[in-house]
Design a protein around this motif. Structure first.
Motif: not given
Length: 527
Positions: A132-151, A503-504
């Motif tokens: 959602x590009x309408x969100x500011x940095x303060x409105x974005x989640x504190x973390x991002x979940x990623x999935x590799x593309x190796x398998x 992390x906190x």
């Protein structure tokens, strides 16, 4: 039949040309929107969508080229036809352009999958704030979940299906890709340098290859049958590489080395017992392990966590039964006081067992065939529960005896939780599921040393007041099971919450019995 094949090819051509035009139009709209807004990385997902659409345009052009070059229609139809759908898997076209729609609240839902792995269910109703590009940095989640593309998530689908995956892994990774914090294209974009790495968020990267090793779920003992073979996926999996921790840790370091202040963790699942892997020697690498059956000495306490085992025989309580737990009525209307049904194996420490006996078998002399049931499955017909199902027994049990077996963990432990019973656990040094910062097992389970299995434990639970039992049962069922255990999404939420707590800077010691050199030497503790 020949005319039918040509007709199918013609329909494919029309559909492909339509997709090509739609994708081309989408690119123009997205690029126009990007020009009108900042290009500082806030709208990076638009750039990623453009890249995905370009790839799909290339595939569409390739199909058209094949048609115009007069390639064999049979080959074309076979190559681009949709596989037979499974009842629980999505069936949308893998080459369709990603689309989105707006709700009345203005939230963006991506109806088309934006991951390479087509065999993982994609929930089109999940709001994905990273897109959602309408969100500011303060409105974005504190973390991002990623999935590799190796398998499994490799771009070549035929190749990705050669990587085996257990049904338990399919459950967990389905929850991962449908978590609101998941960014479907970030891993590939970061690798290619398209997406800038930020130091103000945390990255949790999940590994798309089978290292979990769960072979007893959903059917206990059915090793091959517990592999996910949908969409003709390989039914076998390679063994876990010896250097999985070291190799994957260095790999992640290399990817995120462009931003020295970035916080990235590779999350690995270990679902095996004593044959699982340990990353303790890789202390300085960006790895965190969620393990089903680890001893406290096999983990790094301020980095790793326990993983709840799945329940092969999960109990589904009714609304009325849940209300009985909430109101404390369950403390008076459950038929059995303490129950254990299973084999009597409790590990291989013969010296310890000579002194204290095995945790499970220590209860068998207390079987009274009335309120306390301790029996092996092959002897049930000689007891009063001969006509009971396992599910009926558990939902009528006050305390579920769940000592360790060959390994530290027990599937029974999770089954007991699902039935709203209070687990009685014996397993010295066990790393309990989830981080202790978010789950306090001392408020739920009766945790006693293995040497206290039997009379000591039964005397203790009998001494508890109804009020104490009700408090334990409510936290077990509503505070842990319903929140973190009942569904794979709940489990993934719990793991992420635990990582966020770390992390906190939050730190709490793991519960349970800890062995030391003296207690081990004196045979008072079973490491």
């Amino acid at each position: 039949m020949r005319h039918l094949h040509w007709w199918i090819a013609f329909v494919l051509a029309i559909a492909t040309i339509t997709s090509l035009l739609q994708a081309s139009k989408s690119i123009q709209i997205i690029q126009q929107k990007t020009k009108e807004t900042s290009s500082t990385g806030e709208n990076i997902h638009e750039e990623l969508l453009v890249q995905k659409l370009r790839e799909q345009l290339a595939q569409a052009n390739e199909i058209i080229a094949k048609l115009t070059n007069g390639e064999q229609v049979n080959e074309l139809v076979a190559t681009h036809s949709t596989p037979e759908p499974s009842t629980n898997l999505p069936t949308e076209s893998p080459t369709a352009a990603p689309t989105s729609k707006l709700t009345r609240e203005g939230h963006i839902f991506h109806a088309r999958r934006l991951i390479n792995d087509r065999t993982l269910p994609w929930d089109p109703h999940v709001y994905r704030p990273w897109l959602d590009s309408s969100l500011t940095k303060d409105q974005q989640p504190p973390a991002m979940i990623l999935l590799t593309n190796l398998g499994w998530n490799y771009s070549n689908r035929k190749y990705s299906l050669t990587f085996g995956r257990s049904k338990r892994e399919t459950e967990l990774f389905s929850a991962i890709v449908n978590h609101p914090w998941f960014h479907p294209m970030a891993w590939e974009a970061i690798k290619k340098g398209i997406m800038p790495i930020r130091s103000d968020i945390r990255y949790y990267v999940f590994y798309d290859r089978s290292i979990c090793g769960e072979s007893n779920y959903p059917v206990y003992g059915d090793n091959l049958g517990n592999m996910d073979t949908s969409y003709n996926r390989s039914g076998t999996t390679n063994s876990v590489p010896i250097e999985i921790c070291k190799d994957s840790g260095f790999f992640l370091n290399k990817i995120f080395s462009k931003e020295t202040n970035a916080t990235a963790k590779l999350v690995l699942f270990d679902c095996k017992g004593k044959a699982g892997f340990s990353c303790k020697m890789s202390k300085n690498l960006p790895i965190t392990v969620a393990a089903v059956s680890r001893d406290i000495g096999q983990i790094i306490e301020d980095r790793d966590q326990g993983l709840i085992p799945p329940a092969p025989k999960q109990v589904k309580l009714t609304v009325s039964e849940e209300e009985d737990i909430r109101s404390c009525a369950a403390e008076n209307n459950r038929e059995f006081h303490a129950v254990f049904i299973g084999n009597f194996r409790s590990g291989y420490n013969t010296e310890f067992h000579k002194v204290h006996g095995e945790a499970r078998s220590s209860y068998k002399d207390f079987h009274d065939n009335k309120r306390t049931i301790v029996v092996q499955p092959n002897a049930i017909n000689d007891t009063r529960i001969a006509n009971y199902t396992y599910e009926k027994i558990l939902r009528n049990t006050e305390f579920g005896l769940a000592p360790r077996g060959d390994n530290k963990f027990s599937y029974r432990f999770t089954e007991v939780l699902s039935a709203g019973a209070i687990p009685v656990y014996h397993g010295d040094g066990y790393v309990f599921p989830f981080r202790p910062e978010i789950v306090d097992w001392n408020k739920c389970a009766i945790i006693l040393p293995e040497k206290d299995a039997g009379k000591v434990a039964l005397d203790y639970i009998s001494s508890l007041s109804l009020k104490e039992r009700c408090k334990l049962r409510n936290y077990c069922y509503f505070g842990i099971y319903k929140k973190y255990v009942e569904t794979p999404m709940g489990t993934v939420n719990g793991l992420i919450e635990g990582l966020e707590a770390l992390a906190k800077g939050q730190r709490k010691p793991y519960p349970g019995v800890r062995c030391n050199s003296t207690s081990i030497e004196n045979l008072d503790c079973n490491p």
